[in-house]
Design an enzyme around this catalytic site. Structure first.
Site, mmCIF file in Angstrom:
data_model
loop_
_atom_site.group_PDB
_atom_site.id
_atom_site.type_symbol
_atom_site.label_atom_id
_atom_site.label_comp_id
_atom_site.label_asym_id
_atom_site.label_seq_id
_atom_site.Cartn_x
_atom_site.Cartn_y
_atom_site.Cartn_z
ATOM 1 N N ASP A 109 -0.698 -5.532 9.361
ATOM 2 C CA ASP A 109 -1.722 -4.572 8.948
ATOM 3 C C ASP A 109 -2.947 -5.383 8.538
ATOM 4 O O ASP A 109 -2.912 -6.132 7.559
ATOM 5 C CB ASP A 109 -1.179 -3.750 7.768
ATOM 6 C CG ASP A 109 -2.135 -2.646 7.367
ATOM 7 O OD1 ASP A 109 -3.250 -2.571 7.923
ATOM 8 O OD2 ASP A 109 -1.769 -1.840 6.480
ATOM 9 N N TRP A 159 0.866 -1.186 0.000
ATOM 10 C CA TRP A 159 0.000 0.000 0.000
ATOM 11 C C TRP A 159 0.908 1.243 0.000
ATOM 12 O O TRP A 159 1.817 1.324 0.834
ATOM 13 C CB TRP A 159 -0.858 -0.050 1.263
ATOM 14 C CG TRP A 159 -1.842 1.058 1.443
ATOM 15 C CD1 TRP A 159 -2.742 1.510 0.524
ATOM 16 C CD2 TRP A 159 -2.040 1.834 2.631
ATOM 17 N NE1 TRP A 159 -3.499 2.522 1.070
ATOM 18 C CE2 TRP A 159 -3.089 2.745 2.356
ATOM 19 C CE3 TRP A 159 -1.449 1.858 3.898
ATOM 20 C CZ2 TRP A 159 -3.556 3.659 3.303
ATOM 21 C CZ3 TRP A 159 -1.909 2.760 4.830
ATOM 22 C CH2 TRP A 159 -2.937 3.643 4.535
HETATM 23 C C1 LMR Z 1 -6.860 1.751 -0.600
HETATM 24 O O1 LMR Z 1 -5.778 1.157 -0.646
HETATM 25 O O2 LMR Z 1 -7.469 2.120 -1.622
HETATM 26 C C2 LMR Z 1 -7.507 2.002 0.740
HETATM 27 O O3 LMR Z 1 -6.717 1.465 1.756
HETATM 28 C C3 LMR Z 1 -7.853 3.421 0.965
HETATM 29 C C4 LMR Z 1 -6.665 4.317 1.184
HETATM 30 O O4 LMR Z 1 -6.706 5.075 2.155
HETATM 31 O O5 LMR Z 1 -5.706 4.290 0.406
#
Ligand code: LMR
Length: 394
Positions: free
Chosen positions: A208, A127
């Site tokens: 996470d 992420w």
């Molecule tokens: C995402 O990866 O789209 C979600 O976790 C929302 C975000 O805050 O990025």
């Protein structure tokens, strides 16, 4: 004062959300940020959440402060939800936090307070906000290989080879389930082996857990992480309620520290409160009160579990339908992996050029690397999206 301040680098997902909003094409398809949409394209308030809110509105008679680490009952219920009813709570510290991101931040600050020279290891890919959230605390960041785009498998041997360079007390960020962005999780056997490896090397897992219940089920989704954490003396968990309770904007999360010592747990509990105090003082209450109300009431909890199952089944159904559509159109099994991944996302491995073509020629928005939010797909769009995908990748 701000004349020389450079423009900030905007997080890729947030930047894309702004681009989608600015696009005036009526046929645009937004597969960017991870939010669940129903078959009408809405993200409704869950019925269990609505019911808990109604109850709160009639029963809540004060808005006075709750506390630095929020409501102890919320924290306890969240810990039990993840680790099970049998978990000895005296070996845990926990703090209600503003979303999963807030929970990650609290834990990063805790790591920094204990060991400022610790390195945090992130998966490649991960992420995009992990790097900023953890790195801006001052921790060193390293990357470990995770995903093989060709085979769509976890690069487990390379992952272990990279982590063999980690020092004792380095922190390894793992996605508890529904890996974001790949949708590819480690097998139970890999979680178990990694636990043994981390125990031997003295590494600390920071798990996470943002998509609990979106993979195969509430129990099933924590099997892997439980197999790992039972082998190590200290584990950190950042749990989000954004997706599984659909309370995105209310910002509900929980930081959990699991140790083998009551004394260490108490010290960590004190630090979590002190850290919260210096960064935002106290977490928002409303969403956590809603979640606590649900988790503490058997009927509401069952209602929530059913709604969560419906969401999960819808997403897994969309995966199957998308993969089938691509198989029918191409006559190949090239995209079958979409059906086997889990969680909200699939990573299509697209180039920047292919992504730009999807956006410019087809009004379809996907995140860098070709991450699509399967949970945001509409059945009626699958054929068009599939044709566009084939067009830009041929
Ligand atoms: C995402 O990866 O789209 C979600 O976790 C929302 C975000 O805050 O990025």
């Amino acid at each position: 004062m701000f004349q020389n301040l450079a423009r900030p680098t905007v997080d890729a997902i947030i930047a894309l959300m702004a681009q989608v909003n600015a696009d005036e094409r009526t046929n645009k398809i937004d597969l960017s940020v991870g939010i669940y949409k129903d078959d009408k394209g809405n993200t409704p308030v869950m019925k269990s959440v609505r019911e808990a809110e109604d109850r709160l509105h009639t029963s809540q008679d004060t808005k006075k402060y709750v506390g630095l680490t929020g409501d102890p009952l919320f924290n306890q219920e969240m810990t039990k939800l993840v680790l099970g009813d049998q978990q000895d709570l005296s070996l845990t510290a926990s703090a209600q936090a503003p979303g999963g991101s807030g929970a990650l931040r609290l834990l990063s600050e805790l790591i920094y307070a204990a060991k400022p020279d610790a390195t945090v290891w992130l998966s490649d890919p991960t992420w995009p906000n992990h790097n900023s959230l953890l790195g801006s605390v001052g921790l060193n960041i390293e990357i470990y290989p995770y995903f093989n785009y060709d085979t769509q498998e976890v690069r487990f041997d390379e992952l272990c080879a990279a982590l063999s360079k980690a020092k004792k007390d380095d922190v390894v960020v793992l996605h508890g389930c529904c890996h974001n962005p790949t949708g590819r999780d480690m097998s139970l056997d890999q979680w178990t082996k990694l636990g043994q490896f981390m125990s031997e090397k003295g590494l600390i897992p920071l798990i996470d857990l943002a998509y609990l219940g979106f993979g195969d089920g509430l129990e099933e989704d924590v099997q892997g992480l439980k197999a790992l954490i039972k082998q190590v003396p200290t584990s950190l968990l950042a749990v989000s309620c954004s997706k599984n309770f659909g309370v995105y904007r209310d910002r509900v999360g929980c930081s959990i520290v699991l140790t083998d010592s009551v004394d260490i747990a108490q010290t960590c509990q004190g630090h979590l409160g002190a850290i919260a105090r210096r960064i935002y003082s106290m977490p928002p209450d409303h969403g956590a009160a809603v979640v606590r109300t649900i988790l503490c009431d058997d009927a509401l909890k069952n209602m929530w579990k059913e709604e969560l199952s419906e969401m999960r089944e819808r997403v897994n159904g969309l995966r199957a339908a998308f993969a089938k559509q691509l198989r029918d159109l191409t006559g190949t099994t090239k995209w079958d992996f979409i059906a086997n991944q889990r969680g909200m996302f699939t990573l299509l491995g697209l180039t920047d050029e292919e992504i730009a073509k999807l956006r410019n020629d087809h009004a379809i928005y996907v995140v860098k690397g070709g991450r699509i939010n399967v949970a945001g797909l509409q059945q009626s769009d699958i054929e068009n999206i599939s044709k566009a995908l084939i067009a830009v990748t041929s």
